[in-house]
Design a protein around this motif. Structure first.
Motif, PDB file in Angstrom:
ATOM      1  N   MET A   1       0.846  -1.172   0.000  1.00 25.16           N
ATOM      2  CA  MET A   1       0.000   0.000   0.000  1.00 25.16           C
ATOM      3  C   MET A   1       0.894   1.238   0.000  1.00 25.16           C
ATOM      4  N   ILE A   2       0.439   2.265  -0.709  1.00 24.50           N
ATOM      5  CA  ILE A   2       1.169   3.528  -0.729  1.00 24.50           C
ATOM      6  C   ILE A   2       0.247   4.631  -0.211  1.00 24.50           C
ATOM      7  N   ALA A   3       0.837   5.613   0.473  1.00 26.42           N
ATOM      8  CA  ALA A   3       0.070   6.717   1.049  1.00 26.42           C
ATOM      9  C   ALA A   3       0.083   7.890   0.078  1.00 26.42           C
ATOM     10  N   LEU A   4      -1.112   8.408  -0.203  1.00 23.19           N
ATOM     11  CA  LEU A   4      -1.262   9.504  -1.153  1.00 23.19           C
ATOM     12  C   LEU A   4      -2.196  10.561  -0.584  1.00 23.19           C
ATOM     13  N   THR A   5      -2.264  11.707  -1.284  1.00 20.86           N
ATOM     14  CA  THR A   5      -3.106  12.822  -0.848  1.00 20.86           C
ATOM     15  C   THR A   5      -4.005  13.261  -1.994  1.00 20.86           C
ATOM     16  N   LYS A   6      -5.312  13.284  -1.737  1.00 19.62           N
ATOM     17  CA  LYS A   6      -6.250  13.810  -2.733  1.00 19.62           C
ATOM     18  C   LYS A   6      -6.083  15.324  -2.828  1.00 19.62           C
ATOM     19  N   LEU A   7      -6.608  15.918  -3.870  1.00 16.95           N
ATOM     20  CA  LEU A   7      -6.475  17.362  -4.062  1.00 16.95           C
ATOM     21  C   LEU A   7      -7.120  18.165  -2.940  1.00 16.95           C
ATOM     22  N   ASN A   8      -8.136  17.585  -2.271  1.00 18.24           N
ATOM     23  CA  ASN A   8      -8.792  18.285  -1.165  1.00 18.24           C
ATOM     24  C   ASN A   8      -8.034  18.139   0.156  1.00 18.24           C
ATOM     25  N   GLY A   9      -6.879  17.436   0.129  1.00 20.36           N
ATOM     26  CA  GLY A   9      -6.057  17.281   1.324  1.00 20.36           C
ATOM     27  C   GLY A   9      -6.272  15.989   2.081  1.00 20.36           C
ATOM     28  N   ASP A  10      -7.299  15.219   1.732  1.00 18.20           N
ATOM     29  CA  ASP A  10      -7.556  13.946   2.411  1.00 18.20           C
ATOM     30  C   ASP A  10      -6.464  12.940   2.070  1.00 18.20           C
ATOM     31  N   ARG A  11      -5.918  12.280   3.098  1.00 20.31           N
ATOM     32  CA  ARG A  11      -4.914  11.235   2.906  1.00 20.31           C
ATOM     33  C   ARG A  11      -5.617   9.894   2.749  1.00 20.31           C
ATOM     34  N   PHE A  12      -5.060   9.023   1.917  1.00 21.88           N
ATOM     35  CA  PHE A  12      -5.603   7.684   1.741  1.00 21.88           C
ATOM     36  C   PHE A  12      -4.487   6.750   1.325  1.00 21.88           C
ATOM     37  N   THR A  13      -4.733   5.458   1.426  1.00 20.53           N
ATOM     38  CA  THR A  13      -3.761   4.475   0.969  1.00 20.53           C
ATOM     39  C   THR A  13      -4.340   3.736  -0.227  1.00 20.53           C
ATOM     40  N   LEU A  14      -3.454   3.364  -1.131  1.00 23.15           N
ATOM     41  CA  LEU A  14      -3.854   2.707  -2.364  1.00 23.15           C
ATOM     42  C   LEU A  14      -2.999   1.462  -2.543  1.00 23.15           C
ATOM     43  N   ASN A  15      -3.626   0.370  -2.924  1.00 24.46           N
ATOM     44  CA  ASN A  15      -2.886  -0.842  -3.231  1.00 24.46           C
ATOM     45  C   ASN A  15      -2.230  -0.650  -4.591  1.00 24.46           C
ATOM     46  N   ALA A  16      -0.913  -0.512  -4.588  1.00 27.89           N
ATOM     47  CA  ALA A  16      -0.170  -0.191  -5.811  1.00 27.89           C
ATOM     48  C   ALA A  16      -0.242  -1.297  -6.857  1.00 27.89           C
ATOM     49  N   ILE A  17      -0.641  -2.492  -6.465  1.00 26.47           N
ATOM     50  CA  ILE A  17      -0.772  -3.595  -7.416  1.00 26.47           C
ATOM     51  C   ILE A  17      -1.810  -3.252  -8.489  1.00 26.47           C
ATOM     52  N   TYR A  18      -2.789  -2.423  -8.148  1.00 26.96           N
ATOM     53  CA  TYR A  18      -3.875  -2.114  -9.070  1.00 26.96           C
ATOM     54  C   TYR A  18      -3.587  -0.924  -9.985  1.00 26.96           C
TER      55      TYR A  18
ATOM     56  N   LEU B   1      -6.334   3.092 -12.533  1.00 24.88           N
ATOM     57  CA  LEU B   1      -6.311   1.750 -11.966  1.00 24.88           C
ATOM     58  C   LEU B   1      -6.737   0.728 -13.009  1.00 24.88           C
ATOM     59  N   ASN B   2      -6.493  -0.536 -12.717  1.00 24.31           N
ATOM     60  CA  ASN B   2      -6.838  -1.619 -13.644  1.00 24.31           C
ATOM     61  C   ASN B   2      -8.319  -1.636 -14.010  1.00 24.31           C
ATOM     62  N   ASN B   3      -9.179  -1.177 -13.101  1.00 26.31           N
ATOM     63  CA  ASN B   3     -10.618  -1.188 -13.372  1.00 26.31           C
ATOM     64  C   ASN B   3     -11.087   0.055 -14.131  1.00 26.31           C
ATOM     65  N   GLY B   4     -10.138   0.936 -14.514  1.00 28.58           N
ATOM     66  CA  GLY B   4     -10.483   2.136 -15.266  1.00 28.58           C
ATOM     67  C   GLY B   4     -10.711   3.372 -14.408  1.00 28.58           C
ATOM     68  N   LYS B   5     -10.844   3.193 -13.102  1.00 26.02           N
ATOM     69  CA  LYS B   5     -11.050   4.331 -12.215  1.00 26.02           C
ATOM     70  C   LYS B   5      -9.804   5.201 -12.213  1.00 26.02           C
ATOM     71  N   LYS B   6     -10.005   6.516 -12.145  1.00 27.47           N
ATOM     72  CA  LYS B   6      -8.890   7.463 -12.103  1.00 27.47           C
ATOM     73  C   LYS B   6      -8.891   8.188 -10.767  1.00 27.47           C
ATOM     74  N   VAL B   7      -7.694   8.388 -10.231  1.00 26.51           N
ATOM     75  CA  VAL B   7      -7.520   9.098  -8.974  1.00 26.51           C
ATOM     76  C   VAL B   7      -6.521  10.223  -9.224  1.00 26.51           C
ATOM     77  N   ILE B   8      -6.880  11.442  -8.819  1.00 27.23           N
ATOM     78  CA  ILE B   8      -5.984  12.588  -8.977  1.00 27.23           C
ATOM     79  C   ILE B   8      -5.390  12.898  -7.604  1.00 27.23           C
ATOM     80  N   VAL B   9      -4.063  13.019  -7.565  1.00 25.70           N
ATOM     81  CA  VAL B   9      -3.373  13.210  -6.290  1.00 25.70           C
ATOM     82  C   VAL B   9      -2.439  14.410  -6.343  1.00 25.70           C
ATOM     83  N   LYS B  10      -2.052  14.900  -5.147  1.00 23.43           N
ATOM     84  CA  LYS B  10      -1.144  16.037  -5.036  1.00 23.43           C
ATOM     85  C   LYS B  10       0.307  15.657  -5.322  1.00 23.43           C
TER      86      LYS B  10
END
Length: 72
Positions: free
Chosen positions: A1-18, A32-41
């Motif tokens: 898992m990697i720790a990231l920050t959304k543009l609104n400042g919320d921290r979250f972890t993401l399984n980098a395998i995906y 991500l593999n399922n097509g979902k997109k996440v924008i991070v700081k």
């Protein structure tokens, strides 16, 4: 898992395998593999560095210097 920050400042972890793709558009966009997109700081280089470190931790890739990657 990697720790990231959304543009609104919320921290979250993401399984980098995906992670399928990391792009630097104006903001870093992770697809991500399922097509979902996440924008991070974090920059694309920071995300890639975290992904490499995660892969090493779980034994998915061998440990080598970044300078050695791509050399034959």
């Amino acid at each position: 898992m990697i720790a990231l920050t959304k543009l609104n400042g919320d921290r979250f972890t993401l399984n980098a395998i995906y992670i399928e793709q990391v792009q630097r558009l104006p903001a870093t966009t992770i697809t991500l593999n399922n097509g979902k997109k996440v924008i991070v700081k974090e920059t694309d280089a920071e995300v890639i560095s975290q992904v490499k470190q995660f892969y090493r931790q779980i034994g998915l890739v061998g440990v080598q210097n970044d300078n050695e990657e791509g050399s034959s």
